[in-house]
Design a protein around this motif. Structure first.
Motif, PDB file in Angstrom:
ATOM      1  N   ALA A   1     -48.042 -61.809 -26.121  1.00  0.00           N
ATOM      2  CA  ALA A   1     -47.355 -63.009 -26.616  1.00  0.00           C
ATOM      3  C   ALA A   1     -45.941 -63.093 -26.042  1.00  0.00           C
ATOM      4  O   ALA A   1     -45.480 -64.183 -25.670  1.00  0.00           O
ATOM      5  N   TYR A   2     -45.236 -61.970 -25.951  1.00  0.00           N
ATOM      6  CA  TYR A   2     -43.906 -61.976 -25.331  1.00  0.00           C
ATOM      7  C   TYR A   2     -44.010 -62.352 -23.849  1.00  0.00           C
ATOM      8  O   TYR A   2     -43.189 -63.113 -23.336  1.00  0.00           O
TER       9      TYR A   2
ATOM     10  N   ARG B   1     -46.299 -64.190 -22.471  1.00  0.00           N
ATOM     11  CA  ARG B   1     -46.625 -65.619 -22.406  1.00  0.00           C
ATOM     12  C   ARG B   1     -45.362 -66.462 -22.630  1.00  0.00           C
ATOM     13  O   ARG B   1     -45.104 -67.438 -21.929  1.00  0.00           O
ATOM     14  N   TRP B   2     -44.535 -66.049 -23.591  1.00  0.00           N
ATOM     15  CA  TRP B   2     -43.286 -66.744 -23.901  1.00  0.00           C
ATOM     16  C   TRP B   2     -42.351 -66.726 -22.684  1.00  0.00           C
ATOM     17  O   TRP B   2     -41.799 -67.747 -22.293  1.00  0.00           O
ATOM     18  N   LEU B   3     -42.200 -65.561 -22.066  1.00  0.00           N
ATOM     19  CA  LEU B   3     -41.340 -65.453 -20.896  1.00  0.00           C
ATOM     20  C   LEU B   3     -41.900 -66.259 -19.726  1.00  0.00           C
ATOM     21  O   LEU B   3     -41.157 -66.937 -19.013  1.00  0.00           O
TER      22      LEU B   3
ATOM     23  N   GLN C   1     -43.704 -68.987 -19.838  1.00  0.00           N
ATOM     24  CA  GLN C   1     -43.440 -70.400 -20.094  1.00  0.00           C
ATOM     25  C   GLN C   1     -41.966 -70.742 -19.889  1.00  0.00           C
ATOM     26  O   GLN C   1     -41.638 -71.785 -19.319  1.00  0.00           O
ATOM     27  N   ALA C   2     -41.078 -69.868 -20.322  1.00  0.00           N
ATOM     28  CA  ALA C   2     -39.639 -70.112 -20.152  1.00  0.00           C
ATOM     29  C   ALA C   2     -39.261 -70.128 -18.675  1.00  0.00           C
ATOM     30  O   ALA C   2     -38.439 -70.950 -18.247  1.00  0.00           O
TER      31      ALA C   2
ATOM     32  N   GLN D   1     -48.687 -65.002 -15.806  1.00  0.00           N
ATOM     33  CA  GLN D   1     -48.825 -63.856 -16.693  1.00  0.00           C
ATOM     34  C   GLN D   1     -50.042 -63.043 -16.315  1.00  0.00           C
ATOM     35  O   GLN D   1     -51.124 -63.593 -16.075  1.00  0.00           O
TER      36      GLN D   1
ATOM     37  N   THR E   1     -36.424 -58.499 -25.991  1.00  0.00           N
ATOM     38  CA  THR E   1     -37.483 -59.437 -25.628  1.00  0.00           C
ATOM     39  C   THR E   1     -37.204 -60.833 -26.178  1.00  0.00           C
ATOM     40  O   THR E   1     -37.750 -61.805 -25.676  1.00  0.00           O
ATOM     41  N   ASP E   2     -36.355 -60.946 -27.206  1.00  0.00           N
ATOM     42  CA  ASP E   2     -36.041 -62.241 -27.803  1.00  0.00           C
ATOM     43  C   ASP E   2     -34.969 -63.018 -27.048  1.00  0.00           C
ATOM     44  O   ASP E   2     -34.785 -64.203 -27.295  1.00  0.00           O
TER      45      ASP E   2
ATOM     46  N   VAL F   1     -34.642 -64.681 -24.353  1.00  0.00           N
ATOM     47  CA  VAL F   1     -35.399 -65.283 -23.263  1.00  0.00           C
ATOM     48  C   VAL F   1     -34.504 -66.019 -22.270  1.00  0.00           C
ATOM     49  O   VAL F   1     -34.695 -65.891 -21.060  1.00  0.00           O
TER      50      VAL F   1
END
Length: 100
Positions: free
Chosen positions: A11-12, A14-16, A18-19, A29, A79-80, A82
């Motif tokens: 999930a991290y 995927r978040w990175l 997308q950012a 990913q 990890t937060d 981003v």
């Protein structure tokens, strides 16, 4: 030390991913790893999410060093963070043209 699940790490990633894409980078990913390719397709970098020695999830460059803040190289990013992660990655994969 808390164990992190593969789903949490994914999930991290995927978040990175997308950012990075929102920031104009070509990002893919691959599990816990994000492959980032510069817009000119000249440079690329793989960053991987994994736990450090204290069990805290961090992002690591392909050469094994944790990703630090651009203006404070002593501060390892979480990890937060981003936006700061994307800025650091963009700095690595983007060539800056020097003007004469």
């Amino acid at each position: 030390m808390r164990e992190h699940t593969a789903e949490e790490i994914s999930a991290y990633a995927r978040w990175l991913t997308q950012a990075c894409q929102v920031a104009g980078l070509d990002a893919e990913q691959h599990g816990r790893t994000v492959l980032v390719i510069a817009a000119d397709h000249f440079l690329s970098e793989e960053v991987t999410c994994q736990a450090d020695g204290n069990g805290v999830l961090r992002w690591y460059w392909s050469w094994g060093k944790p990703i630090t803040h651009l203006r404070d190289g002593t501060r390892i990013l979480t990890t937060d963070e981003v936006d700061d992660l994307v800025a650091a990655i963009k700095n690595v994969v983007s060539l800056q043209v020097r003007r004469r």
